[in-house]
Design a protein around this motif. Sequence first.
Motif, mmCIF file in Angstrom:
data_model
loop_
_atom_site.group_PDB
_atom_site.id
_atom_site.type_symbol
_atom_site.label_atom_id
_atom_site.label_comp_id
_atom_site.label_asym_id
_atom_site.label_seq_id
_atom_site.Cartn_x
_atom_site.Cartn_y
_atom_site.Cartn_z
ATOM 1 N N VAL A 11 17.265 0.549 41.520
ATOM 2 C CA VAL A 11 17.095 -0.913 41.503
ATOM 3 C C VAL A 11 15.612 -1.228 41.694
ATOM 4 O O VAL A 11 15.031 -0.880 42.719
ATOM 5 C CB VAL A 11 17.916 -1.590 42.613
ATOM 6 N N GLY A 12 15.022 -1.898 40.704
ATOM 7 C CA GLY A 12 13.578 -2.163 40.701
ATOM 8 C C GLY A 12 12.924 -1.212 39.715
ATOM 9 O O GLY A 12 12.886 -0.005 39.947
ATOM 10 N N GLY A 14 9.749 -1.098 38.667
ATOM 11 C CA GLY A 14 8.287 -1.122 38.757
ATOM 12 C C GLY A 14 7.722 0.280 38.733
ATOM 13 O O GLY A 14 8.344 1.200 38.192
ATOM 14 N N MET A 16 7.322 2.556 41.100
ATOM 15 C CA MET A 16 8.091 3.595 41.802
ATOM 16 C C MET A 16 9.459 3.806 41.147
ATOM 17 O O MET A 16 9.862 4.942 40.902
ATOM 18 C CB MET A 16 8.263 3.222 43.275
ATOM 19 N N GLY A 17 10.175 2.710 40.866
ATOM 20 C CA GLY A 17 11.508 2.823 40.267
ATOM 21 C C GLY A 17 11.455 3.542 38.926
ATOM 22 O O GLY A 17 12.317 4.388 38.629
ATOM 23 N N ASP A 35 16.749 -4.079 36.951
ATOM 24 C CA ASP A 35 15.752 -4.980 37.549
ATOM 25 C C ASP A 35 16.365 -6.369 37.597
ATOM 26 O O ASP A 35 17.520 -6.570 37.195
ATOM 27 C CB ASP A 35 14.422 -4.931 36.773
ATOM 28 N N ALA A 36 15.602 -7.340 38.091
ATOM 29 C CA ALA A 36 16.140 -8.687 38.251
ATOM 30 C C ALA A 36 16.520 -9.290 36.898
ATOM 31 O O ALA A 36 17.409 -10.128 36.810
ATOM 32 C CB ALA A 36 15.125 -9.575 38.973
ATOM 33 N N ALA A 92 12.766 -1.991 45.070
ATOM 34 C CA ALA A 92 12.334 -3.385 44.859
ATOM 35 C C ALA A 92 11.137 -3.665 45.785
ATOM 36 O O ALA A 92 10.775 -2.801 46.582
ATOM 37 C CB ALA A 92 13.509 -4.313 45.155
ATOM 38 N N ILE A 98 14.346 -9.489 50.448
ATOM 39 C CA ILE A 98 14.766 -9.033 49.107
ATOM 40 C C ILE A 98 15.646 -7.792 49.231
ATOM 41 O O ILE A 98 16.723 -7.710 48.631
ATOM 42 C CB ILE A 98 13.534 -8.733 48.217
ATOM 43 N N LYS A 99 15.221 -6.841 50.053
ATOM 44 C CA LYS A 99 15.976 -5.594 50.151
ATOM 45 C C LYS A 99 17.360 -5.826 50.772
ATOM 46 O O LYS A 99 18.349 -5.257 50.322
ATOM 47 C CB LYS A 99 15.187 -4.549 50.957
ATOM 48 N N ILE A 102 19.616 -7.240 48.147
ATOM 49 C CA ILE A 102 20.011 -6.210 47.172
ATOM 50 C C ILE A 102 21.039 -5.258 47.805
ATOM 51 O O ILE A 102 22.056 -4.934 47.180
ATOM 52 C CB ILE A 102 18.780 -5.423 46.679
ATOM 53 N N ASN A 119 13.811 3.269 48.894
ATOM 54 C CA ASN A 119 12.485 3.875 48.774
ATOM 55 C C ASN A 119 11.471 3.113 49.635
ATOM 56 O O ASN A 119 10.261 3.266 49.456
ATOM 57 C CB ASN A 119 12.070 3.848 47.300
ATOM 58 N N SER A 121 8.761 1.768 52.200
ATOM 59 C CA SER A 121 7.632 2.436 52.845
ATOM 60 C C SER A 121 7.655 2.244 54.350
ATOM 61 O O SER A 121 6.992 2.986 55.072
ATOM 62 C CB SER A 121 6.329 1.844 52.310
ATOM 63 N N HIS A 142 12.094 8.175 50.557
ATOM 64 C CA HIS A 142 10.750 7.626 50.317
ATOM 65 C C HIS A 142 9.938 8.581 49.440
ATOM 66 O O HIS A 142 9.445 9.600 49.918
ATOM 67 C CB HIS A 142 10.074 7.384 51.680
ATOM 68 N N LYS A 276 -2.200 -2.546 39.251
ATOM 69 C CA LYS A 276 -1.125 -3.168 38.462
ATOM 70 C C LYS A 276 -1.481 -4.574 37.975
ATOM 71 O O LYS A 276 -0.909 -5.045 36.990
ATOM 72 C CB LYS A 276 0.210 -3.152 39.219
HETATM 73 P P1 NAD Z 1 6.408 -2.907 41.930
HETATM 74 O O1 NAD Z 1 5.893 -4.268 42.228
HETATM 75 O O2 NAD Z 1 5.694 -2.053 40.933
HETATM 76 O O3 NAD Z 1 7.952 -2.983 41.452
HETATM 77 C C1 NAD Z 1 8.940 -3.753 42.079
HETATM 78 C C2 NAD Z 1 10.016 -4.081 41.038
HETATM 79 O O4 NAD Z 1 11.137 -4.704 41.685
HETATM 80 C C3 NAD Z 1 9.528 -5.033 39.948
HETATM 81 O O5 NAD Z 1 9.837 -4.494 38.668
HETATM 82 C C4 NAD Z 1 10.338 -6.316 40.207
HETATM 83 O O6 NAD Z 1 10.626 -7.046 39.032
HETATM 84 C C5 NAD Z 1 11.599 -5.735 40.824
HETATM 85 N N1 NAD Z 1 12.398 -6.689 41.581
HETATM 86 C C6 NAD Z 1 11.987 -7.774 42.304
HETATM 87 N N2 NAD Z 1 13.053 -8.399 42.837
HETATM 88 C C7 NAD Z 1 14.160 -7.727 42.426
HETATM 89 C C8 NAD Z 1 15.562 -7.915 42.632
HETATM 90 N N3 NAD Z 1 16.025 -8.901 43.388
HETATM 91 N N4 NAD Z 1 16.413 -7.042 42.049
HETATM 92 C C9 NAD Z 1 15.945 -6.020 41.296
HETATM 93 N N5 NAD Z 1 14.634 -5.793 41.069
HETATM 94 C C10 NAD Z 1 13.752 -6.633 41.632
HETATM 95 O O7 NAD Z 1 6.493 -2.163 43.353
HETATM 96 P P2 NAD Z 1 6.468 -0.579 43.659
HETATM 97 O O8 NAD Z 1 5.062 -0.158 43.900
HETATM 98 O O9 NAD Z 1 7.302 0.128 42.636
HETATM 99 O O10 NAD Z 1 7.195 -0.549 45.097
HETATM 100 C C11 NAD Z 1 8.610 -0.614 45.217
HETATM 101 C C12 NAD Z 1 9.044 -0.081 46.573
HETATM 102 O O11 NAD Z 1 8.569 1.273 46.714
HETATM 103 C C13 NAD Z 1 8.501 -0.847 47.780
HETATM 104 O O12 NAD Z 1 9.482 -0.840 48.799
HETATM 105 C C14 NAD Z 1 7.304 -0.013 48.199
HETATM 106 O O13 NAD Z 1 6.974 -0.170 49.566
HETATM 107 C C15 NAD Z 1 7.832 1.386 47.917
HETATM 108 N N6 NAD Z 1 6.790 2.417 47.721
HETATM 109 C C16 NAD Z 1 5.662 2.117 47.016
HETATM 110 C C17 NAD Z 1 4.675 3.094 46.843
HETATM 111 C C18 NAD Z 1 3.425 2.785 46.087
HETATM 112 O O14 NAD Z 1 2.462 3.567 46.159
HETATM 113 N N7 NAD Z 1 3.358 1.693 45.353
HETATM 114 C C19 NAD Z 1 4.881 4.374 47.371
HETATM 115 C C20 NAD Z 1 6.075 4.661 48.045
HETATM 116 C C21 NAD Z 1 7.017 3.669 48.227
#
Ligand code: NAD
Length: 291
Positions: A11-12, A14, A16-17, A35-36, A92, A98-99, A102, A119, A121, A142, A276
């Motif tokens: 779910v999500g 972005g 990481m997903g 995704d949303a 997400a 939000i989490k 979800i 996932n 942090s 994570h 990004k």
């Molecule tokens: P991101 O902003 O790249 O992606 C987040 C995604 O979630 C987006 O595509 C967004 O459209 C989607 N989203 C938003 N609301 C939603 C919903 N209600 N239902 C479904 N999807 C939804 O963020 P990211 O960097 O991929 O981070 C995501 C998670 O991973 C966070 O919890 C972050 O702390 C964790 N994380 C990030 C990193 C990093 O380096 N960026 C490393 C480890 C863990």
Amino acid sequence: MSMIIQRIGVVGAGQMGGGIAQIAAQAGLDVVLVDARAEIAEKGRARVGEQLAKLVAKGKLDAAAQAQTMERLRTAGDVSALADCDLVVEAAPESEAIKRSIFSAVDRVLRPGAILASNTSSISITKLAAATARPTLVIGMHFMNPVPVMKLVEVIRGLATSDETLAATLALAQRLGKTTVTARDVPGFIVNRVLIPLLNEACFALYEGIGTEVDIDTGIKLGLNHPMGPLELADLIGLDTTLAIAEVLHRELGEDKYRPCPLLRQYVAAGWLGRKSGRGFYRYEAGVKVG
Ligand code: NAD
């Protein structure tokens, strides 16, 4: 009871997903990336396609494996597509509200006995578990960024997480080619408890004019033998995500030493989210640093 994991949901879609979906599909699992909105999930899948094409161009993946991987990766705009998954990983934004929403929505549609992982942090796994009716099946998984490159998965056990859930999650991480560490459910766990104060301190060094962005990053890279400087790493993570984690540490641990740097807040307020968004401490074009 051992749990067989063959179908996973993410779910999500972005950074990481997308990475998690990619390595799971490459490892032979069936993946549903949600995704949303369906278009965002579809864009996430397209980015996975670009990553796989780069691997093919470098001779690290053959064309048949590329095609099979893409076939195993489906997308959806709604969590109802996750009903028959064996495990769902939520990736997400780093927001408790939000989490939690979800987790409660996925819990309602997901089959009984399936694992629900986050996932996150820094957000409490125990709190996310409390938003569901299956707390023994909730766990932190994570991954590090970029997911296909980084070897570690930090696994976090919530207060109610069962031994079976922990064992199945560790086995899945190994199947994805990762090394695991297990952490207690304390804000930031192990990796971000140590990393975020470093990144935040680098922001303060810039804020106080101790050096330029390049001075600070070069100082840490060459002075401490780090592969990346802290400011370029914060840009890679996302300054919104970095700030969100810093806020969790500050609020939950309650100590001034975790106070987020005002400059970090200001950049996020400006929409300077790092790589990004094209601008953070540095500027980026198509994800490549240009200044
Ligand atoms: P991101 O902003 O790249 O992606 C987040 C995604 O979630 C987006 O595509 C967004 O459209 C989607 N989203 C938003 N609301 C939603 C919903 N209600 N239902 C479904 N999807 C939804 O963020 P990211 O960097 O991929 O981070 C995501 C998670 O991973 C966070 O919890 C972050 O702390 C964790 N994380 C990030 C990193 C990093 O380096 N960026 C490393 C480890 C863990």
